[in-house]
Design a protein around this motif. Structure first.
Motif, mmCIF file in Angstrom:
data_model
loop_
_atom_site.group_PDB
_atom_site.id
_atom_site.type_symbol
_atom_site.label_atom_id
_atom_site.label_comp_id
_atom_site.label_asym_id
_atom_site.label_seq_id
_atom_site.Cartn_x
_atom_site.Cartn_y
_atom_site.Cartn_z
ATOM 1 N N VAL A 78 0.862 -1.174 0.000
ATOM 2 C CA VAL A 78 0.000 0.000 0.000
ATOM 3 C C VAL A 78 0.906 1.234 0.000
ATOM 4 O O VAL A 78 1.785 1.367 0.856
ATOM 5 N N GLY A 79 0.715 2.105 -0.980
ATOM 6 C CA GLY A 79 1.596 3.258 -1.113
ATOM 7 C C GLY A 79 0.856 4.572 -1.198
ATOM 8 O O GLY A 79 -0.204 4.657 -1.833
ATOM 9 N N GLN A 80 1.417 5.603 -0.554
ATOM 10 C CA GLN A 80 0.847 6.947 -0.677
ATOM 11 C C GLN A 80 1.402 7.584 -1.945
ATOM 12 O O GLN A 80 2.613 7.622 -2.165
ATOM 13 N N ILE A 81 0.516 8.077 -2.787
ATOM 14 C CA ILE A 81 0.895 8.584 -4.106
ATOM 15 C C ILE A 81 1.714 9.865 -3.970
ATOM 16 O O ILE A 81 1.329 10.803 -3.254
ATOM 17 N N GLN A 82 2.859 9.891 -4.676
ATOM 18 C CA GLN A 82 3.752 11.051 -4.661
ATOM 19 C C GLN A 82 3.601 11.904 -5.917
ATOM 20 O O GLN A 82 3.782 13.118 -5.884
ATOM 21 N N SER A 83 3.297 11.266 -7.034
ATOM 22 C CA SER A 83 3.052 12.004 -8.279
ATOM 23 C C SER A 83 2.212 11.137 -9.202
ATOM 24 O O SER A 83 2.191 9.904 -9.078
ATOM 25 N N ALA A 84 1.515 11.791 -10.117
ATOM 26 C CA ALA A 84 0.678 11.082 -11.100
ATOM 27 C C ALA A 84 0.365 12.043 -12.236
ATOM 28 O O ALA A 84 0.219 13.247 -12.013
ATOM 29 N N ASP A 85 0.282 11.503 -13.448
ATOM 30 C CA ASP A 85 -0.047 12.366 -14.582
ATOM 31 C C ASP A 85 -0.523 11.508 -15.748
ATOM 32 O O ASP A 85 -0.303 10.287 -15.793
ATOM 33 N N VAL A 86 -1.184 12.175 -16.702
ATOM 34 C CA VAL A 86 -1.642 11.537 -17.937
ATOM 35 C C VAL A 86 -0.574 11.722 -19.006
ATOM 36 O O VAL A 86 -0.089 12.833 -19.224
ATOM 37 N N ILE A 87 -0.210 10.632 -19.676
ATOM 38 C CA ILE A 87 0.805 10.678 -20.727
ATOM 39 C C ILE A 87 0.166 10.910 -22.090
ATOM 40 O O ILE A 87 0.621 11.716 -22.889
ATOM 41 N N ARG A 88 -0.910 10.177 -22.361
ATOM 42 C CA ARG A 88 -1.629 10.319 -23.632
ATOM 43 C C ARG A 88 -3.058 9.845 -23.447
ATOM 44 O O ARG A 88 -3.380 9.176 -22.462
ATOM 45 N N GLN A 89 -3.926 10.189 -24.400
ATOM 46 C CA GLN A 89 -5.313 9.751 -24.356
ATOM 47 C C GLN A 89 -5.449 8.365 -24.983
ATOM 48 O O GLN A 89 -4.675 7.981 -25.851
ATOM 49 N N GLY A 90 -6.438 7.628 -24.545
ATOM 50 C CA GLY A 90 -6.684 6.302 -25.096
ATOM 51 C C GLY A 90 -7.515 5.474 -24.150
ATOM 52 O O GLY A 90 -7.957 5.944 -23.097
ATOM 53 N N SER A 91 -7.735 4.199 -24.531
ATOM 54 C CA SER A 91 -8.511 3.277 -23.701
ATOM 55 C C SER A 91 -7.563 2.348 -22.957
ATOM 56 O O SER A 91 -6.715 1.699 -23.579
ATOM 57 N N PRO A 92 -7.671 2.282 -21.626
ATOM 58 C CA PRO A 92 -6.799 1.383 -20.873
ATOM 59 C C PRO A 92 -7.143 -0.071 -21.145
ATOM 60 O O PRO A 92 -8.308 -0.414 -21.373
#
Length: 463
Positions: free
Chosen positions: A366-380
């Motif tokens: 279990v980790g506390q998020i330090q950074s996050a971002d969108v790289i490109r658009q699309g369907s996961p």
């Protein structure tokens, strides 16, 4: 603008871009026609100075660029009534050659297609309506994206409903399987009669979204709750039920002494939003587990549906103890030092471990998020997509790993890939790899590659 012409439904005519001329579409059931009809179409197009004759996706020939004053005469010369090319009706019944002509056909697509055309072509409905009849699972009549589709199998017809290929495409859902011609025709009749009661001008798929496929089945008498209840067995654990739990396909990465490693992970979930926290399940024997334990950080890169299988195989079926998984891969180190995958990734998060839960052979970090971002658009990529569309498997160390059912009935010997565990079943073949269903493994060309991990045929063993 008000003076410009509009479609003439009474004359089966579609106004063209110039808003002056029209196209007509002579009715050719399933695209079948005689030389005499072809001559009439060509002669009429020439006589009335048509701009073009266009083969359409619905197995018809459109005569384009006809003047409005010539519409009655050209239909008379063709010896036909105006066809239902436009309007709220059954536009066309598209069908493949089936058993009449095609060596792969399992059912008589031409016979039932002609019957459907006779019954429903031009039938008025709340919305436009398309029917596709495919004589085998190759689905050449695009049955999965029709309002009603038939797909031929050895056991009979599979009837699907609610598909379309419009601006918001929908894949049809299964109504029933293993039907005879008469049973399929009767089910289609009941479905169309039900759709006639639907007063909104929307496709059949919208009706199914509103009422639900199970409710529609009950209305049509296809499957009752009692029948479903009798199928349920609460005395065992059927691992196939786990596949309906929603998973994704991710790369979990970490770092140790400046060296990065990563692996495919599917059990990733957000725990809370305040503070933002995420969790991932990792096998204790994996190198990535060792890296996360020592560094206390990890990254999650969310992969797109377009991710190629060799890329997944690199992170999922090979060990960082043997190779550098990041060779020739675009990535960057995040603020925690954990690797952020740039190739084929839609977005990422990186986290510091705040808690660990030991569960058998796995650890949930279990980790506390330090950074996050969108790289490109699309369907996961979901795990369902990975299995059903990509035909992927999971390595034995994955939390969701399931043993293959090797006792199922099939013709010919079954072979397993020693690298990724992919099972080659001759009954299914590998159509995407050019191997038709029914092909024995020994008859596959030596240059054929595993569709999951890309290794050669020589890496397969008989089960």
């Amino acid at each position: 603008m008000s003076g410009k012409k509009k479609d003439r439904l009474d004359k089966g005519a579609i106004v063209q871009k110039d808003r002056e001329t029209f196209a007509i579409v002579p009715h050719l059931p399933g695209g079948l026609c005689s030389p005499e009809i072809l001559h009439k179409i060509a002669d009429s197009a020439e006589k009335y100075n048509a701009a073009a004759i266009k083969a359409t996706g619905a197995q018809r020939l459109a005569i384009v660029g006809i003047k409005e004053e010539d519409l009655d005469n050209i239909w008379q010369d063709l010896g036909m009534k105006p066809a239902a090319a436009v309007g709220m009706c059954v536009r066309s019944i598209k069908f493949c050659p089936g058993t009449t002509f095609c060596r792969l056909g399992q059912q008589d697509a031409v016979g039932i297609g002609m019957k459907l055309d006779e019954l429903y072509h031009g039938c008025e409905l709340p919305s436009k309506f398309k029917i596709g009849v495919s004589g085998c699972t190759n689905c050449c009549a695009e049955s999965w994206v029709k309002d009603i589709g038939l797909i031929g199998t050895k056991k009979g017809w599979k009837v699907v409903a609610g598909g379309n290929a419009a601006s918001r495409p929908m894949i049809a859902q299964v109504l029933a399987e293993g039907l005879t011609d008469d049973e399929a025709l009767d089910l289609i009749k009941r479905t169309i009669e039900r759709f006639k009661k639907y007063t909104k001008p929307m496709r059949l798929g919208k009706l199914i979204l509103e009422v639900g496929i199970d409710a529609l089945k009950r209305e049509l008498g296809v499957e009752t709750g009692t029948a479903l209840s009798e199928k349920i067995d609460t005395s065992k654990i059927n691992e196939k039920s786990f596949s309906n739990i929603n998973y994704g396909v991710y790369i979990a990465g970490s770092v140790k002494n400046g060296k990065s490693n990563g692996q495919i992970a599917n059990t990733v979930f957000q725990v809370s939003d305040d503070p933002p926290t995420i969790a991932v399940s990792i096998n204790k024997n994996n190198l990535t587990h060792e890296y996360i334990k020592e560094s206390g950080v990890f990254s999650i890169s969310i992969l797109s549906e377009e991710t190629p299988m060799p890329f997944i195989a690199n992170f999922g079926f090979k060990s960082g103890r043997d190779i550098n998984k990041f060779e020739n891969i675009e990535y960057k180190s995040g603020i925690t030092g954990a690797p952020i995958i740039l190739d084929n990734a839609l977005s990422f998060v990186e986290a510091k471990v705040v808690s660990e839960i030991s569960v058998g052979f796995y650890t949930i970090f279990v980790g506390q998020i330090q950074s996050a971002d969108v790289i490109r658009q699309g369907s996961p990529m979901t795990y369902a997509y990975y299995h059903n569309v990509k035909k992927g498997t999971e390595p034995p160390s994955a939390p969701t790993h399931r043993k293959e059912d090797l006792n199922k009935k099939t013709k010919g010997d079954i072979y397993r890939c020693e690298v990724c565990g992919y099972i080659y079943d001759p009954a299914e073949g590998d159509p995407d790899g050019g191997i038709e269903p029914g092909t024995d493994f020994k008859d596959i060309p030596d240059n054929w590659e595993c569709p999951v991990c890309g290794v050669k045929k020589s890496n397969f063993v008989k089960v």
